[in-house]
Scaffold this motif. Sequence first.
Motif, PDB file in Angstrom:
ATOM      1  N   TYR A   1       0.819  -1.204   0.000  1.00 15.53           N
ATOM      2  CA  TYR A   1       0.000   0.000   0.000  1.00 15.53           C
ATOM      3  C   TYR A   1       0.859   1.263   0.000  1.00 15.53           C
ATOM      4  O   TYR A   1       0.599   2.217  -0.724  1.00 15.53           O
ATOM      5  CB  TYR A   1      -0.938   0.009   1.217  1.00 15.53           C
ATOM      6  N   GLU A   2       1.898   1.259   0.829  1.00 15.51           N
ATOM      7  CA  GLU A   2       2.776   2.426   0.917  1.00 15.51           C
ATOM      8  C   GLU A   2       3.493   2.665  -0.404  1.00 15.51           C
ATOM      9  O   GLU A   2       3.682   3.800  -0.833  1.00 15.51           O
ATOM     10  CB  GLU A   2       3.773   2.262   2.067  1.00 15.51           C
TER      11      GLU A   2
ATOM     12  N   MET B   1      -5.135  14.493  12.498  1.00 14.51           N
ATOM     13  CA  MET B   1      -4.392  13.303  12.078  1.00 14.51           C
ATOM     14  C   MET B   1      -4.989  12.715  10.803  1.00 14.51           C
ATOM     15  O   MET B   1      -4.263  12.233   9.940  1.00 14.51           O
ATOM     16  CB  MET B   1      -4.364  12.246  13.192  1.00 14.51           C
TER      17      MET B   1
ATOM     18  N   LEU C   1      -3.794  14.929   7.999  1.00 16.97           N
ATOM     19  CA  LEU C   1      -2.366  14.727   7.762  1.00 16.97           C
ATOM     20  C   LEU C   1      -2.106  13.361   7.132  1.00 16.97           C
ATOM     21  O   LEU C   1      -1.234  13.209   6.279  1.00 16.97           O
ATOM     22  CB  LEU C   1      -1.587  14.897   9.071  1.00 16.97           C
ATOM     23  N   ARG C   2      -2.881  12.375   7.548  1.00 20.25           N
ATOM     24  CA  ARG C   2      -2.748  11.041   6.943  1.00 20.25           C
ATOM     25  C   ARG C   2      -3.065  11.096   5.455  1.00 20.25           C
ATOM     26  O   ARG C   2      -2.351  10.519   4.630  1.00 20.25           O
ATOM     27  CB  ARG C   2      -3.687  10.046   7.631  1.00 20.25           C
TER      28      ARG C   2
ATOM     29  N   TYR D   1       0.013  13.004   3.810  1.00 19.07           N
ATOM     30  CA  TYR D   1       1.368  12.455   3.897  1.00 19.07           C
ATOM     31  C   TYR D   1       1.474  10.946   3.774  1.00 19.07           C
ATOM     32  O   TYR D   1       2.524  10.434   3.425  1.00 19.07           O
ATOM     33  CB  TYR D   1       2.013  12.901   5.215  1.00 19.07           C
ATOM     34  N   TYR D   2       0.423  10.232   4.071  1.00 24.44           N
ATOM     35  CA  TYR D   2       0.514   8.773   4.036  1.00 24.44           C
ATOM     36  C   TYR D   2      -0.234   8.197   2.826  1.00 24.44           C
ATOM     37  O   TYR D   2       0.351   7.510   2.010  1.00 24.44           O
ATOM     38  CB  TYR D   2      -0.038   8.185   5.340  1.00 24.44           C
TER      39      TYR D   2
ATOM     40  N   TYR E   1      -1.081  22.930   7.170  1.00 21.61           N
ATOM     41  CA  TYR E   1       0.022  23.522   7.928  1.00 21.61           C
ATOM     42  C   TYR E   1      -0.398  23.806   9.366  1.00 21.61           C
ATOM     43  O   TYR E   1       0.384  23.628  10.299  1.00 21.61           O
ATOM     44  CB  TYR E   1       0.537  24.789   7.250  1.00 21.61           C
TER      45      TYR E   1
ATOM     46  N   LEU F   1      -0.287  20.519  11.104  1.00 18.55           N
ATOM     47  CA  LEU F   1       1.112  20.122  11.272  1.00 18.55           C
ATOM     48  C   LEU F   1       1.705  20.856  12.465  1.00 18.55           C
ATOM     49  O   LEU F   1       2.387  20.267  13.297  1.00 18.55           O
ATOM     50  CB  LEU F   1       1.873  20.468   9.985  1.00 18.55           C
TER      51      LEU F   1
END
Lengths: 90, 182
Positions: free
Chosen positions: B55-56, B127, B130-131, B134-135, B160, B163
């Motif tokens: 997945y990553e 989160m 952000l997920r 970034y993920y 931001y 973050l």
Amino acid sequence: MRTSLNDIQKIDDYLLQYAGKADRALFEARLILQPALQENLLWQQKTYEIIKQYSRRQLKAEIESVHQLLFTEPEHIPFRRKILGIFLKK
Amino acid sequence: MTHTMEIEDVAAERKILFMQLYQQAFPLVAKYVHRMGGTFEEVKDVFQDALVIYYEKLAASGVNLQYSERSYLLGIAKHLWAKKNKLNNRYTSLPDSLQGIAMEESAGQSSTEKLLELLHTSGQKCMELLRAFYYDKLPMHKIASLFKFSSERSATVQKYKCLEKVRDIVKEKSLTYEDFLE
């Protein structure tokens, strides 16, 4: 955006390598001159790591729930039989 | 209400993906691990770890598949099995394409645990955002619509802000958890 958010963006661009050569050089100079910025960078790096670990956990939970479906729901009996067959073979 | 439903669309897509991958590749991995003397639990562990890695990779750069997804997953699983059992064979070196995607959990577990739990309870919205950035590395326009932002710009600004918020929590809690920085 306020200054602190601007710095977050700058750190983000720098760490994720979206900044061009000139910007990178400029930013590195700032890092040397501003220890507080340098410190924030380190914490931000740590934060990205935390985001990754958090996200991985969430993902693992999603995967586990799919696993549970496959190994408990009646509609997936054929699949389970297949797996069982593999383990019953010598 | 709508917000939750939209997020679930992406989660639903992932669920379908994992369901398919399980059905295609789990039997292959089970055969391999069983042949190697492993248990069902071990198959499960190795397979699920392989799915995370896959997945990553998918999120980062897409997967350029020469072979099928199940062959790819089997390859990852074999590597993980070899590592786990410290087998000295050709599977122990990580293929170039997977460099940097390590499954090792870092030391200093308990303070990270506390931090992750804290972020889950008091920082969940941030989160999630952000997920997504970034993920899952979702495209900007998708993040903006999923999270109901009026524009991509406002999504970025919120990113931001989140973050900053999470960074402050990480910093504050780290200074409390002595073992954190080891």
